[in-house]
Every structure is written in structure tokens, then in C-alpha cells.
Design a protein around this motif. Structure first.
Motif, PDB file in Angstrom:
ATOM      1  N   ILE A 289      39.313 -12.331  14.933  1.00 14.64           N
ATOM      2  CA  ILE A 289      39.652 -12.622  16.333  1.00 14.64           C
ATOM      3  C   ILE A 289      38.414 -12.439  17.214  1.00 14.64           C
ATOM      4  N   ALA A 290      37.682 -11.342  16.972  1.00 12.71           N
ATOM      5  CA  ALA A 290      36.462 -11.074  17.750  1.00 12.71           C
ATOM      6  C   ALA A 290      35.418 -12.170  17.518  1.00 12.71           C
ATOM      7  N   LEU A 291      35.305 -12.622  16.264  1.00 20.24           N
ATOM      8  CA  LEU A 291      34.346 -13.690  15.949  1.00 20.24           C
ATOM      9  C   LEU A 291      34.727 -15.001  16.637  1.00 20.24           C
ATOM     10  N   LEU A 292      36.021 -15.283  16.679  1.00 17.80           N
ATOM     11  CA  LEU A 292      36.482 -16.499  17.357  1.00 17.80           C
ATOM     12  C   LEU A 292      36.175 -16.441  18.855  1.00 17.80           C
ATOM     13  N   ILE A 293      36.464 -15.284  19.466  1.00 15.82           N
ATOM     14  CA  ILE A 293      36.186 -15.121  20.898  1.00 15.82           C
ATOM     15  C   ILE A 293      34.697 -15.188  21.173  1.00 15.82           C
ATOM     16  N   PHE A 294      33.915 -14.492  20.340  1.00  9.17           N
ATOM     17  CA  PHE A 294      32.467 -14.490  20.510  1.00  9.17           C
ATOM     18  C   PHE A 294      31.891 -15.889  20.297  1.00  9.17           C
ATOM     19  N   GLY A 295      32.364 -16.577  19.257  1.00  9.42           N
ATOM     20  CA  GLY A 295      31.881 -17.932  18.986  1.00  9.42           C
ATOM     21  C   GLY A 295      32.192 -18.884  20.116  1.00  9.42           C
ATOM     22  N   TYR A 296      33.374 -18.745  20.700  1.00 10.07           N
ATOM     23  CA  TYR A 296      33.756 -19.598  21.832  1.00 10.07           C
ATOM     24  C   TYR A 296      32.835 -19.331  23.028  1.00 10.07           C
ATOM     25  N   ALA A 297      32.620 -18.039  23.320  1.00  8.44           N
ATOM     26  CA  ALA A 297      31.738 -17.680  24.436  1.00  8.44           C
ATOM     27  C   ALA A 297      30.313 -18.166  24.187  1.00  8.44           C
TER      28      ALA A 297
ATOM     29  N   THR B  36      31.477 -19.702  13.715  1.00  3.85           N
ATOM     30  CA  THR B  36      31.147 -18.275  13.739  1.00  3.85           C
ATOM     31  C   THR B  36      32.136 -17.468  12.902  1.00  3.85           C
ATOM     32  N   ALA B  37      33.415 -17.774  13.060  1.00  8.72           N
ATOM     33  CA  ALA B  37      34.439 -17.073  12.284  1.00  8.72           C
ATOM     34  C   ALA B  37      34.315 -17.408  10.795  1.00  8.72           C
TER      35      ALA B  37
ATOM     36  N   VAL C  26      25.169  -9.328  18.689  1.00 12.31           N
ATOM     37  CA  VAL C  26      26.615  -9.318  18.430  1.00 12.31           C
ATOM     38  C   VAL C  26      26.952 -10.031  17.128  1.00 12.31           C
ATOM     39  N   SER C  27      26.320 -11.169  16.879  1.00 14.70           N
ATOM     40  CA  SER C  27      26.640 -11.924  15.663  1.00 14.70           C
ATOM     41  C   SER C  27      26.323 -11.119  14.408  1.00 14.70           C
TER      42      SER C  27
END
Length: 240
Positions: free
Chosen positions: A195-203, A219-220, A31-32
Motif C-alpha cells: 500500500i505504501a509503495l502504491l501511494i509513494f509510486g503515485y506521488a 513501484t509496487a 524512500v524507494s
């Protein structure tokens, strides 16, 4: 009686540990990269004033090639790990047969490092010598620090990484599917992808045990830097 009590205690006590580390690692890798690389490519082509159709075509091609490349890399890495384990297993097995006293001394040394006295670990050493399979497993885990890999690990890793890469890669390209003007599409792509990077980074931070908000920010930030660099390079090339 003591054995039954221990079994009862173990049955009552259920520890909750996160055990899907390898799968999560593969998803994070896929994903990253899937979010970042097509995002940077799309931003770079937008900086070169390419149309949405061209950017989308190039992006889809990159996602396909990237998924195959990343999946193959995951397969080879897991396959190499499995091959290494089997080589070390064979070597340790031969040593137990050829030099059992030396291997028994290594068992004693390992147990002594845990603060176990000689009179306490001697029965353990003798018990292992009577059980070659358990002895071999002990040496692999405690001397070499190797766990037996899942035989299907290589294929699972390849499929997981490739699928995660495709899912991540679709995100920055999605606005280009809906917006024909590249200038407007890139703005939407930046917003959606960040937004996707922020959500993915948090997860990612949540599952790996690090600070979720810090992981989201980092990540963002990496994605933003990559896309900004690609966009800037494209604009710079146009000047020459």
C-alpha cells in the motif's frame, strides 16, 4: 516606455513551475530504497523462519546502516558535482582571459544555433565582452550546461536521503513491532508495504510528470519482486 511595459507584463504573468526537483529526487531515492530493502530483508528472514524479534533487530540495524550509507552517497555525489562546477568555472575564467576572441566566437556560435543572425547577436557578444561576470555565467550555462550548485546542497542531500530512507524503512518493519509471530507479521508487512509503495509510486509519478497510476504499479511491482525473491531464496537455502 517599452521596458516599463515588459516589467508590467512580467509582474502580471506568474508562471507556476515545479522548482524543487533536487529535493524531490533525494526523497524518491531515500524512500524507494527505504521501503524496498528492509522489506526484502524482513521477507527473507521470515522465509528463514526467524522470529519477529530477530527480524526487527536485523531490520533496524539495516535501516540505520542504510540511512548512513545512502546519506553519505548523496553527500559525496553533491560534493563531486560542486567540485566539478568549480573546476570548470576556473577553466572557463582562464580561457576568457587568455583567449577572449575564441570565447567570443563560441558565444556567437551558441547564439547562431538558436537561429539568431550575425547582425543580431553581434551587439550581444560585444555587451558580454564588456561584462566578464555575465560572460562567464553565459558560458557556464549555455556552453557547458552547468548551473551553480547550492553551497549547502551536499549536506541537505545527505540529510534528506537519510531521513527519507528511515521513514521508508520503518513501514515494512512496523508490523513486526506489534505482531510477535513472524508468519503473521510478514503478511501484514506485505500488505502495509505494498500500500505504501502504491501511494509513494503515485506521488512520485505526480511530481515527476510521469503517469501516476503506471508509476504506482511499477513501484509496487519492484518491491513485490524484491521481497518475493528474498523470501524464495531463504526458503531455497533451507533445503540444503
Amino acid at each position: 516606455m517599452a521596458g516599463e511595459m515588459e516589467k508590467s507584463l512580467l509582474h502580471q504573468h506568474k508562471e507556476k513551475h515545479f522548482t524543487a526537483g533536487e529535493a524531490v529526487r533525494d526523497i524518491i531515492i531515500g524512500v524507494s530504497d527505504g521501503l524496498t530493502v528492509p522489506f526484502a530483508l524482513a521477507a527473507g528472514l521470515s522465509g528463514a523462519n526467524a522470529s519477529s524479534a530477530v527480524i526487527l533487530t536485523a531490520g533496524v540495524a539495516e535501516v540505520a546502516a542504510g540511512a548512513i550509507s545512502m546519506g553519505l552517497g548523496g553527500y559525496l555525489a553533491a560534493k563531486s558535482e560542486a567540485d566539478h562546477y568549480m573546476r570548470e568555472l576556473k577553466r572557463e575564467q582562464d580561457e576568457i582571459i587568455a583567449v577572449p576572441d575564441t570565447e567570443a566566437a563560441e558565444v556567437a556560435e551558441i547564439l547562431a544555433e538558436y537561429g539568431i543572425a550575425p547582425h543580431e547577436y553581434s551587439p550581444v557578444v560585444n555587451a558580454l565582452r564588456k561584462n566578464p561576470k555575465a560572460w562567464l555565467d553565459f558560458m557556464m550555462k549555455f556552453e557547458l550546461g552547468l548551473e551553480k550548485p547550492d553551497p549547502k546542497r551536499a549536506l541537505h542531500s545527505a540529510l534528506t536521503i537519510a531521513t527519507a530512507y528511515i521513514i521508508g524503512g520503518i513501514v515494512p518493519l512496523f508490523p513486526y513491532m506489534l505482531i510477535p509471530t513472524a508468519g503473521r507479521a510478514v503478511v501484514a508487512s506485505v500488505i502495509v508495504t505494498l500500500i505504501a509503495l502504491l501511494i509513494f509510486g503515485y506521488a512520485k509519478g505526480h511530481f515527476t510528470g510521469s503517469k501516476p497510476f503506471r508509476s504506482a504499479f511499477e513501484t509496487a511491482l519492484i518491491g513485490a519482486i524484491a521481497s518475493a525473491a528474498a523470501y524464495g531464496m531463504a526458503k531455497l537455502v533451507q533445503l540444503f
